[in-house]
Structures are given as structure tokens and as C-alpha cells.
Design a protein around this motif. Structure first.
Motif, short mmCIF file in Angstrom:
data_model
loop_
_atom_site.label_atom_id
_atom_site.label_comp_id
_atom_site.label_asym_id
_atom_site.label_seq_id
_atom_site.Cartn_x
_atom_site.Cartn_y
_atom_site.Cartn_z
N MET A 1 0.83 -1.20 0.00
CA MET A 1 0.00 0.00 0.00
C MET A 1 0.88 1.26 0.00
O MET A 1 1.85 1.30 0.76
N ASN A 2 0.54 2.25 -0.80
CA ASN A 2 1.37 3.47 -0.79
C ASN A 2 0.99 4.37 0.39
O ASN A 2 0.03 4.09 1.12
N ALA A 3 1.73 5.47 0.53
CA ALA A 3 1.55 6.32 1.73
C ALA A 3 0.16 6.94 1.78
O ALA A 3 -0.45 7.00 2.85
N ASP A 4 -0.36 7.39 0.63
CA ASP A 4 -1.69 8.02 0.64
C ASP A 4 -2.77 7.00 1.00
O ASP A 4 -3.67 7.31 1.79
N GLU A 5 -2.68 5.82 0.41
CA GLU A 5 -3.67 4.76 0.73
C GLU A 5 -3.56 4.36 2.19
O GLU A 5 -4.58 4.17 2.87
N THR A 6 -2.34 4.25 2.68
CA THR A 6 -2.15 3.85 4.09
C THR A 6 -2.72 4.92 5.02
O THR A 6 -3.44 4.60 5.97
N ALA A 7 -2.44 6.19 4.70
CA ALA A 7 -2.94 7.28 5.56
C ALA A 7 -4.47 7.27 5.57
O ALA A 7 -5.09 7.46 6.63
N LYS A 8 -5.07 7.03 4.44
CA LYS A 8 -6.54 7.00 4.36
C LYS A 8 -7.09 5.82 5.19
O LYS A 8 -8.04 5.97 5.95
N ALA A 9 -6.44 4.66 5.03
CA ALA A 9 -6.89 3.47 5.77
C ALA A 9 -6.75 3.68 7.29
O ALA A 9 -7.58 3.22 8.07
N ILE A 10 -5.72 4.42 7.69
CA ILE A 10 -5.53 4.71 9.13
C ILE A 10 -6.62 5.67 9.60
O ILE A 10 -7.26 5.45 10.63
N LYS A 11 -6.86 6.72 8.82
CA LYS A 11 -7.89 7.72 9.16
C LYS A 11 -9.26 7.05 9.27
O LYS A 11 -10.04 7.32 10.18
N ASP A 12 -9.55 6.16 8.33
CA ASP A 12 -10.86 5.49 8.30
C ASP A 12 -10.94 4.30 9.27
O ASP A 12 -11.93 3.56 9.25
N MET A 13 -9.88 4.05 10.03
CA MET A 13 -9.83 2.96 11.01
C MET A 13 -9.85 1.56 10.36
O MET A 13 -10.13 0.58 11.04
N GLU A 14 -9.54 1.50 9.06
CA GLU A 14 -9.41 0.15 8.46
C GLU A 14 -8.12 -0.47 9.01
O GLU A 14 -8.03 -1.68 9.19
N ILE A 15 -7.13 0.37 9.22
CA ILE A 15 -5.94 -0.06 9.96
C ILE A 15 -6.00 0.70 11.27
O ILE A 15 -6.05 1.94 11.27
N ARG A 16 -6.05 -0.02 12.38
CA ARG A 16 -6.16 0.68 13.67
C ARG A 16 -5.39 -0.08 14.74
O ARG A 16 -4.97 -1.21 14.52
N GLY A 17 -5.27 0.56 15.91
CA GLY A 17 -4.44 0.00 16.98
C GLY A 17 -3.08 0.67 16.86
O GLY A 17 -2.52 0.73 15.74
N ALA A 18 -2.58 1.17 17.98
CA ALA A 18 -1.36 1.98 17.94
C ALA A 18 -0.16 1.24 17.32
O ALA A 18 0.64 1.84 16.60
N GLY A 19 -0.04 -0.05 17.61
CA GLY A 19 1.08 -0.82 17.04
C GLY A 19 0.90 -1.04 15.55
O GLY A 19 1.84 -0.86 14.76
N ARG A 20 -0.31 -1.39 15.16
CA ARG A 20 -0.57 -1.67 13.74
C ARG A 20 -0.37 -0.43 12.87
O ARG A 20 0.19 -0.52 11.78
N ILE A 21 -0.85 0.72 13.33
CA ILE A 21 -0.70 1.92 12.50
C ILE A 21 0.79 2.29 12.38
O ILE A 21 1.22 2.78 11.34
N ALA A 22 1.55 2.01 13.43
CA ALA A 22 2.99 2.30 13.39
C ALA A 22 3.67 1.41 12.33
O ALA A 22 4.44 1.90 11.50
N ARG A 23 3.35 0.13 12.35
CA ARG A 23 3.97 -0.78 11.38
C ARG A 23 3.54 -0.43 9.96
O ARG A 23 4.33 -0.46 9.03
N ALA A 24 2.26 -0.08 9.81
CA ALA A 24 1.75 0.27 8.48
C ALA A 24 2.46 1.52 7.95
O ALA A 24 2.78 1.60 6.75
N ALA A 25 2.73 2.49 8.83
CA ALA A 25 3.40 3.72 8.39
C ALA A 25 4.84 3.42 7.97
O ALA A 25 5.33 3.94 6.96
N ALA A 26 5.51 2.56 8.73
CA ALA A 26 6.89 2.18 8.38
C ALA A 26 6.91 1.49 7.01
O ALA A 26 7.76 1.77 6.16
N GLU A 27 5.94 0.62 6.78
CA GLU A 27 5.87 -0.09 5.49
C GLU A 27 5.53 0.86 4.35
O GLU A 27 6.05 0.72 3.24
#
Ligand code: RI2
Length: 304
Positions: A1-27
Motif C-alpha cells: 500500500m502506498n503512503a496516501d492509501e495507508t494514511a486514508k486506511a488509518i484515518k478510516d480505522m481500516e488499519i487501527r491499533g497503535a502498534g498496527r498503524i505504526a507498522r503500516a506507516a513504516a511499510e
């Protein structure tokens, strides 16, 4: 997933949980790095844009910011696209591995703190807290869990399903039933989104009420958190921004009169005096030791 898609998924809570959002941002930063870049200047511009979009996606969990900082370590000094690409991909992988291993270590230590025949209360959906509970079950301990619904987003549904899938005896309660069940509870285990330098824990709204009820009933209140949820900025006086989410998470449109205001903060802060311990990947610490751990893990000025 690219940065814009990841940021949107985090905002929309499709990716959530403090650890998960951290790993998703690193990826996501690793994804930006691995794209074709004309030259190092163009790459730096794109990486900074990705960093900004990712860190703006949710304001409270410092894990997101710390993951981005970890991934970008050394990036400013890179002289070529190749060098920068290799560094960011390596840093990102390292963060994700460290993060996943940290959760496992927390689970092992947390299980040791859970006695056989314990009744546990958890709030919201924390992978670190659930890892402790699941590990205790795998270690053969007979346990019962009460899990709160966690309004408004109802992450408690994820929690009860996750625990039931493991074969754990789990009961769901509404958030306001916490004080009623507290007399049956042996230990409270919750996660963290951010831990400040004075040992306060910012976690899902309602956590501080659970802590108060536990304190009143003399039930140990224990936080399960990776050390990258410690906020170095808090040492320099920055306040943790408490995210406020949309009204429609609380009421449906037209359900209440138009002139009713809605306030929907989704995190709160539990003061250190209500916290009996913080289980981290480097050991179980007391909230008063957060400052020392922070200096050890982050240095004093690196994150300013
Ligand atoms: P882990 C969650 O936030 C909850 O507040 C949970 O306690 C915390 O992150 C930590 O979760 P949200 O994203 O990192 O559901 O332990 O708002 O999974």
C-alpha cells in the motif's frame, strides 16, 4: 500500500491499533522509497510528503510518529537514491520486526503476571494486552475475561471475537458495567497509544474510568505497551493531542435535535498514580521509570 492509501486506511480505522498503524506507516515509507526517483532531491521531497501525510492521519498515538522517525533515521545524510532506498527499506523492516517481537515478549511477561484461575478485565482492542491474555491461555492457565464494548467505535467486538476464537472464556459488557463487574476482577490489562514522560497513559476513551474503578476495588491496573509508545516530545512540554472523531460515530443523523452539541474525544489520559505497572518488551516497569527508559531508548535531543 502506498503512503496516501495507508494514511486514508488509518484515518478510516481500516488499519487501527497503535502498534498496527505504526507498522503500516513504516511499510508505507518503505513503499515510497522503493519507487523510481529521478534524483535524491526528488526522492527527499516525496519522502517528506509521505511522512507528512502519514503522521497527519491520526494525531494521538505517538507510535505512528516514532515509527516514521525510526524509518527515516540517517535519511538526511544520504547522498544517492540507491543509498537512501536501501536505508529506508532496511529501517522499515527492522521496525516492523522489532515491533512484532516486542508484542510477543510483552505476551510472555504478561502471562507470568496472570495467575491460574484469574478473571481479567480488558478495555478496547489492544494487541499487546490480548497477547498477554492469549499467552496465559496457551500456557495452560484457566482464565476468564470481561471485555468492554468500547463505545463509540465498538472495538470490544474485535476483542471478544479474537479471544473466543482462541477458546478463551470471554464475556462482553457495556462500558458502564465496569464498576459492577470490578469486584470479580483479579487484574485489569489495557494497551496504550501514548505514554508521557511522567508515566501517564493515553489510551482509548474510558480507560481512566476503568483505572479509577480498579483503584477503588484494589484491583491491579496494568498497561501493556511497546516502548515506542513513549512520547519523547512530552518531556519537552508538548501536550498529547486527543483525537476527536465525527459525531456520526455516536448518533445517527436526525436521531437528535439539531441544536444538541456532540463531543467525541476518543482517548483519555490515566495518571501514573492509578497504574500498577507497564509491561514493555524490556521488562515490567513502574510509571515513575518512564523518563529513564525514554532517555535510554530515544536519547535526549534526537527526537526534537
Ligand atoms: P495496540 C487503540 O486505538 C486502542 O486505544 C488500544 O488500546 C491501543 O490502540 C493500543 O493498541 P484505536 O486505533 O497497539 O482503536 O496494543 O483508536 O494494538
Amino acid at each position: 500500500m502506498n503512503a496516501d492509501e495507508t494514511a486514508k486506511a488509518i484515518k478510516d480505522m481500516e488499519i487501527r491499533g497503535a502498534g498496527r498503524i505504526a507498522r503500516a506507516a513504516a511499510e508505507a515509507l518503505s513503499d515510497t522509497a522503493s519507487k523510481d526517483h529521478k534524483n535524491i532531491e526528488a526522492m527527499k521531497k516525496e519522502i517528506i510528503r509521505s511522512k507528512d501525510v502519514l503522521t497527519a492521519s491520526r494525531p494521538t498515538a505517538v507510535s505512528l510518529y516514532n515509527a516514521v522517525q525510526y524509518t527515516l533515521k540517517g535519511f538526511d545524510d544520504c547522498k544517492s537514491v540507491k543509498e537512501a532506498k536501501e536505508l529506508l527499506i532496511k529501517n522499515s523492516k527492522e521496525f516492523v520486526t522489532l515491533s512484532n517481537e516486542a508484542v510477543k515478549k510483552i505476551g510472555i511477561m504478561g502471562s507470568r503476571r496472570i495467575k491460574d484461575n484469574s478473571v481479567i478485565l480488558t478495555h478496547c482492542n489492544s494487541s499487546a494486552a490480548l497477547q498477554c491474555i492469549k499467552q496465559a491461555h496457551r500456557d495452560g492457565k484457566k482464565i476468564k475475561v470481561y471485555a468492554t464494548e468500547s463505545r463509540p467505535w465498538r472495538q470490544g467486538i474485535l476483542t471478544v471475537n479474537e479471544l473466543a476464537k482462541e477458546g478463551i472464556d470471554v464475556t462482553m459488557i457495556i462500558d458502564s458495567a465496569v464498576r459492577t463487574v470490578m469486584k470479580k476482577i483479579d487484574i485489569v490489562l489495557v494497551g496504550a497509544d501514548t505514554i508521557t514522560s511522567n508515566g501517564s497513559v493515553v489510551n482509548k476513551i474510558g480507560t481512566s474510568q476503568v483505572a479509577l474503578a480498579a483503584n477503588e476495588a484494589r484491583v491491579p491496573f496494568v498497561v501493556c505497551s511497546e516502548t515506542y509508545k513513549i512520547s519523547p516530545q512530552s518531556m519537552y512540554g508538548d501536550m498529547v493531542t486527543i483525537e476527536e472523531r465525527n459525531n456520526d460515530e455516536i448518533v445517527k443523523k436526525n436521531e437528535i435535535s439539531e441544536n444538541v452539541k456532540i463531543f467525541n474525544p476518543v482517548f483519555d489520559s490515566t495518571p501514573p498514580k492509578y497504574i500498577d505497572g507497564i509491561i514493555t518488551e524490556i521488562g515490567i516497569i513502574n510509571p515513575g521509570s518512564v523518563y529513564e527508559i525514554m532517555i535510554k531508548q530515544f536519547g535526549t535531543t534526537e527526537f526534537r
